[in-house]
Design a protein around this motif. Structure first.
Motif, PDB file in Angstrom:
ATOM      1  N   ALA A   1      29.281  79.438  11.033  1.00  0.00           N
ATOM      2  CA  ALA A   1      30.167  79.624  10.021  1.00  0.00           C
ATOM      3  C   ALA A   1      29.341  78.805   8.776  1.00  0.00           C
ATOM      4  O   ALA A   1      29.588  78.816   7.726  1.00  0.00           O
ATOM      5  CB  ALA A   1      31.567  79.556  10.209  1.00  0.00           C
ATOM      6  N   THR A   2      29.284  77.559   9.425  1.00  0.00           N
ATOM      7  CA  THR A   2      28.735  76.314   8.558  1.00  0.00           C
ATOM      8  C   THR A   2      27.230  76.964   7.995  1.00  0.00           C
ATOM      9  O   THR A   2      27.004  76.734   6.755  1.00  0.00           O
ATOM     10  CB  THR A   2      28.375  75.085   9.173  1.00  0.00           C
ATOM     11  N   PHE A   3      26.322  77.462   8.624  1.00  0.00           N
ATOM     12  CA  PHE A   3      25.139  78.117   8.118  1.00  0.00           C
ATOM     13  C   PHE A   3      25.406  78.866   7.052  1.00  0.00           C
ATOM     14  O   PHE A   3      24.842  79.012   5.906  1.00  0.00           O
ATOM     15  CB  PHE A   3      24.399  78.581   9.187  1.00  0.00           C
ATOM     16  N   ALA A   4      26.557  79.977   7.153  1.00  0.00           N
ATOM     17  CA  ALA A   4      26.848  80.884   6.202  1.00  0.00           C
ATOM     18  C   ALA A   4      27.393  80.069   4.844  1.00  0.00           C
ATOM     19  O   ALA A   4      26.856  80.558   3.862  1.00  0.00           O
ATOM     20  CB  ALA A   4      27.954  81.728   6.731  1.00  0.00           C
ATOM     21  N   ALA A   5      28.037  79.224   5.121  1.00  0.00           N
ATOM     22  CA  ALA A   5      28.443  78.160   3.817  1.00  0.00           C
ATOM     23  C   ALA A   5      27.191  77.443   2.994  1.00  0.00           C
ATOM     24  O   ALA A   5      27.183  77.629   1.962  1.00  0.00           O
ATOM     25  CB  ALA A   5      29.722  77.228   4.363  1.00  0.00           C
ATOM     26  N   VAL A   6      26.306  77.230   4.180  1.00  0.00           N
ATOM     27  CA  VAL A   6      25.038  76.504   3.267  1.00  0.00           C
ATOM     28  C   VAL A   6      24.367  77.727   2.548  1.00  0.00           C
ATOM     29  O   VAL A   6      23.987  77.266   1.419  1.00  0.00           O
ATOM     30  CB  VAL A   6      24.114  75.914   4.367  1.00  0.00           C
TER      31      VAL A   6
ATOM     32  N   ALA B   1      16.935  62.219   7.274  1.00  0.00           N
ATOM     33  CA  ALA B   1      18.189  61.725   6.794  1.00  0.00           C
ATOM     34  C   ALA B   1      18.420  62.543   5.153  1.00  0.00           C
ATOM     35  O   ALA B   1      17.465  62.689   4.675  1.00  0.00           O
ATOM     36  CB  ALA B   1      17.990  60.266   6.563  1.00  0.00           C
ATOM     37  N   LEU B   2      19.669  62.707   5.126  1.00  0.00           N
ATOM     38  CA  LEU B   2      19.994  63.473   3.781  1.00  0.00           C
ATOM     39  C   LEU B   2      20.511  62.396   2.703  1.00  0.00           C
ATOM     40  O   LEU B   2      20.329  61.168   2.941  1.00  0.00           O
ATOM     41  CB  LEU B   2      21.098  64.448   3.916  1.00  0.00           C
ATOM     42  N   ALA B   3      20.799  63.112   1.553  1.00  0.00           N
ATOM     43  CA  ALA B   3      21.280  62.195   0.530  1.00  0.00           C
ATOM     44  C   ALA B   3      22.567  61.369   0.883  1.00  0.00           C
ATOM     45  O   ALA B   3      23.254  61.724   1.838  1.00  0.00           O
ATOM     46  CB  ALA B   3      21.925  63.212  -0.579  1.00  0.00           C
ATOM     47  N   GLY B   4      22.138  60.013   0.323  1.00  0.00           N
ATOM     48  CA  GLY B   4      23.428  59.242   0.897  1.00  0.00           C
ATOM     49  C   GLY B   4      22.813  58.110   1.966  1.00  0.00           C
ATOM     50  O   GLY B   4      23.223  57.105   2.002  1.00  0.00           O
ATOM     51  N   ASP B   5      22.009  58.742   2.891  1.00  0.00           N
ATOM     52  CA  ASP B   5      21.167  57.950   3.803  1.00  0.00           C
ATOM     53  C   ASP B   5      19.806  57.251   3.130  1.00  0.00           C
ATOM     54  O   ASP B   5      19.463  56.301   3.675  1.00  0.00           O
ATOM     55  CB  ASP B   5      20.858  58.760   5.053  1.00  0.00           C
ATOM     56  N   SER B   6      19.454  57.915   2.062  1.00  0.00           N
ATOM     57  CA  SER B   6      18.131  57.571   1.686  1.00  0.00           C
ATOM     58  C   SER B   6      18.347  56.564   0.504  1.00  0.00           C
ATOM     59  O   SER B   6      19.058  56.927  -0.391  1.00  0.00           O
ATOM     60  CB  SER B   6      17.470  58.620   1.174  1.00  0.00           C
ATOM     61  N   PRO B   7      17.789  55.428   0.783  1.00  0.00           N
ATOM     62  CA  PRO B   7      17.923  54.148  -0.440  1.00  0.00           C
ATOM     63  C   PRO B   7      17.369  54.840  -1.757  1.00  0.00           C
ATOM     64  O   PRO B   7      17.401  54.272  -2.791  1.00  0.00           O
ATOM     65  CB  PRO B   7      16.981  53.149   0.082  1.00  0.00           C
TER      66      PRO B   7
ATOM     67  N   ALA C   1      11.477  77.513  12.902  1.00  0.00           N
ATOM     68  CA  ALA C   1      11.805  76.141  13.195  1.00  0.00           C
ATOM     69  C   ALA C   1      12.155  75.447  11.906  1.00  0.00           C
ATOM     70  O   ALA C   1      13.055  74.702  11.647  1.00  0.00           O
ATOM     71  CB  ALA C   1      10.546  75.392  14.101  1.00  0.00           C
ATOM     72  N   LEU C   2      11.439  75.823  10.801  1.00  0.00           N
ATOM     73  CA  LEU C   2      11.508  75.119   9.576  1.00  0.00           C
ATOM     74  C   LEU C   2      12.870  75.466   8.883  1.00  0.00           C
ATOM     75  O   LEU C   2      13.800  74.590   8.603  1.00  0.00           O
ATOM     76  CB  LEU C   2      10.446  75.521   8.708  1.00  0.00           C
ATOM     77  N   VAL C   3      13.268  76.770   9.111  1.00  0.00           N
ATOM     78  CA  VAL C   3      14.442  77.146   8.438  1.00  0.00           C
ATOM     79  C   VAL C   3      15.571  76.705   9.245  1.00  0.00           C
ATOM     80  O   VAL C   3      16.477  76.187   8.598  1.00  0.00           O
ATOM     81  CB  VAL C   3      14.411  78.751   8.393  1.00  0.00           C
ATOM     82  N   HIS C   4      15.530  76.635  10.499  1.00  0.00           N
ATOM     83  CA  HIS C   4      16.490  76.017  11.324  1.00  0.00           C
ATOM     84  C   HIS C   4      16.843  74.529  11.024  1.00  0.00           C
ATOM     85  O   HIS C   4      17.896  74.044  10.780  1.00  0.00           O
ATOM     86  CB  HIS C   4      16.291  76.260  12.781  1.00  0.00           C
ATOM     87  N   ARG C   5      15.664  74.124  10.928  1.00  0.00           N
ATOM     88  CA  ARG C   5      15.978  72.412  10.675  1.00  0.00           C
ATOM     89  C   ARG C   5      16.667  72.131   9.285  1.00  0.00           C
ATOM     90  O   ARG C   5      17.338  71.304   9.249  1.00  0.00           O
ATOM     91  CB  ARG C   5      14.319  71.954  10.795  1.00  0.00           C
ATOM     92  N   ALA C   6      15.985  72.902   8.408  1.00  0.00           N
ATOM     93  CA  ALA C   6      16.379  72.907   6.951  1.00  0.00           C
ATOM     94  C   ALA C   6      18.041  72.988   6.914  1.00  0.00           C
ATOM     95  O   ALA C   6      18.919  72.443   6.410  1.00  0.00           O
ATOM     96  CB  ALA C   6      15.833  73.574   6.191  1.00  0.00           C
ATOM     97  N   ARG C   7      18.151  74.130   7.428  1.00  0.00           N
ATOM     98  CA  ARG C   7      19.653  74.765   7.412  1.00  0.00           C
ATOM     99  C   ARG C   7      20.607  73.691   8.246  1.00  0.00           C
ATOM    100  O   ARG C   7      21.697  73.443   7.604  1.00  0.00           O
ATOM    101  CB  ARG C   7      19.875  75.966   8.038  1.00  0.00           C
TER     102      ARG C   7
ATOM    103  N   ALA D   1      20.165  70.515   8.588  1.00  0.00           N
ATOM    104  CA  ALA D   1      20.247  69.180   7.865  1.00  0.00           C
ATOM    105  C   ALA D   1      21.500  69.516   6.713  1.00  0.00           C
ATOM    106  O   ALA D   1      22.091  68.635   6.573  1.00  0.00           O
ATOM    107  CB  ALA D   1      19.021  68.955   7.309  1.00  0.00           C
ATOM    108  N   LEU D   2      21.339  70.637   6.035  1.00  0.00           N
ATOM    109  CA  LEU D   2      22.177  71.032   5.027  1.00  0.00           C
ATOM    110  C   LEU D   2      23.722  71.225   5.515  1.00  0.00           C
ATOM    111  O   LEU D   2      24.544  70.717   5.079  1.00  0.00           O
ATOM    112  CB  LEU D   2      21.964  71.845   4.241  1.00  0.00           C
TER     113      LEU D   2
END
Lengths: 216, 199
Positions: free
Chosen positions: A46-51, B120-126, B182-188, B190-191
């Motif tokens: 569900a979170t992936f869908a929201a992303v 690390a995402l926004a907020g973790d990065s100086p 793998a790229l898509v999964h890591r990106a997704r 992270a978001l």
């Protein structure tokens, strides 16, 4: 024994692929079966869908109104430049073809048809006249030392090809003082390559001279 | 996995792209203009996310279409026009990101970063605040996206937003489908983590 969390990890990467419809059917069925019984993975899907929804909902930038006209202008500019290059290459190609036919034509625009022939005929006529003049009328001047003669530029130009300001043929001795470039200018040829056209006329001159001596 | 995700209206649109590109290949500038109008907006959207700079992205859109026009005679309708277009655009975007004097708004990702640890995402990065043009980037997701390694960002955008299949994205990014997965999964992931932390 595999814990529930470890099982989830083994499915995790395939959750994205499942969402993207990129799993083989057999694997997709396995993952779907796991998700059905796993609250954690359902929430993750569900979170992936929201992303994805968030990404698709990001404001699309407005394309600048004149961007298309700028691109089309650059395309037109490239086409014009390409056409000019092609025309120049074709012109150069014709010049090179003319150059193969006439040594004087290399690297230049094609010359007027028949011009080389007319020049050659005129030069041949003048050379023949000079031969007659040298052989029958004029007495030879003082001979130059052999080493001086050997240092003359080659090819030599028949004196008949060069005329002074009054249009009279210059004396052969004067020609040696001229550079090849001067000679070229004097006889109204476009480059030194034109000298090759008349080099063979020397043979006629020599033949004529020897004939004159025989007659003398 | 592997087949292009094209059906229905998308298939019709893809066919129209091919028709226009073949016309362009035959010298039809009207068709080229039509392609520009169809694709300039999504391309600009992609390039803005890739280079993080509106003016640079606009220049890259111009350059992408110029390359398309220059290469029109080599176009072959074996693949979707969009795959070809994004391949050219991606090359240009990566070149732009690697220009030495360029302010590095985004995380570098030399090579294939599919196997790297999630960033690390926004907020973790100086550098997060200085790295993001806050005038233009409105959402936490967009901020987080801009902090992803460029190949992760590209892979997720191309598949989740532009609708490319993993195979098409792999062709565009010049990598394998497995790597794209793998790229898509890591990106997704992270978001998704960023969404959770911001909730």
């Amino acid at each position: 024994m595999t814990t529930a969390r470890e099982a989830c990890l083994s499915f995790d990467e395939d959750l994205s692929a499942l969402r993207d419809g990129e799993l083989e059917s057999e694997r997709a069925a396995e993952v779907e079966a796991h998700v059905e019984g796993c609250e954690h993975c359902r929430a993750r899907l569900a979170t992936f869908a929201a992303v994805d929804a968030n990404l698709r909902g990001l404001a699309a930038p407005r394309v600048c109104a004149d961007l298309e006209s700028r691109v089309l202008a650059r395309v037109a500019g490239e086409r014009t430049a390409s056409a000019q290059r092609t025309a120049a290459e074709e012109g150069g190609g014709e010049g090179r073809r003319a150059g193969r036919e006439s040594p004087a034509g290399r690297g230049r625009a094609p010359r007027r048809p028949g011009r080389s022939f007319a020049v050659a005929v005129a030069l041949a006529t003048a050379a023949a006249a000079l031969v007659v003049y040298l052989g029958l009328v004029r007495s030879p001047g003082p001979l130059e030392p052999e080493d001086t003669v050997a240092q003359r530029p080659v090819p030599q130009v028949p004196s008949s090809a060069v005329r002074d300001s009054e249009g009279l043929a210059a004396h052969p001795a004067d020609l040696d003082a001229l550079s090849d470039e001067d000679l070229s200018v004097a006889i109204d040829l476009e480059t030194l390559e034109d000298l090759e056209v008349i080099t063979n006329l020397e043979i006629l001159e020599e033949l004529g001279a020897s004939g004159g001596k025989d007659r003398g | 996995m592997g087949e292009p995700k094209v059906d229905g209206p998308a298939l019709d649109a893809a066919k129209e792209d091919v028709r226009l590109m073949l016309a362009c290949r035959a010298g039809d500038d009207v068709a080229f203009g039509a392609l520009f109008r169809r694709w300039s907006s999504p391309l600009l959207r992609y390039l803005e996310r890739m280079v993080g700079d509106a003016a640079a992205a606009e220049e890259l859109v111009q350059e992408t279409f110029l390359r398309v026009h220059r290469a029109r005679e080599r176009y072959s309708p074996d693949a979707r026009f969009s795959t070809w277009l994004y391949t050219i655009a991606n090359h240009l975007a990566l070149n732009e990101l690697r220009r030495p004097h360029r302010h590095r708004e985004h995380r570098s990702a030399d090579g294939d970063d599919a196997d790297r640890e999630p960033l690390a995402l926004a907020g973790d990065s100086p550098r997060a605040e200085e790295a993001i043009d806050t005038r233009r980037l409105g959402s936490a997701v967009e901020q987080a996206l801009s902090q992803l390694p460029e190949r992760q960002r590209a892979a997720l955008w191309l598949t989740a937003v532009e609708g490319l299949s993993y195979a098409e994205a792999a062709s565009t990014l010049e990598t394998t489908e497995k790597s794209v997965k793998a790229l898509v999964h890591r990106a997704r992931s992270a978001l998704a983590d960023n969404l959770h932390s911001g909730a």
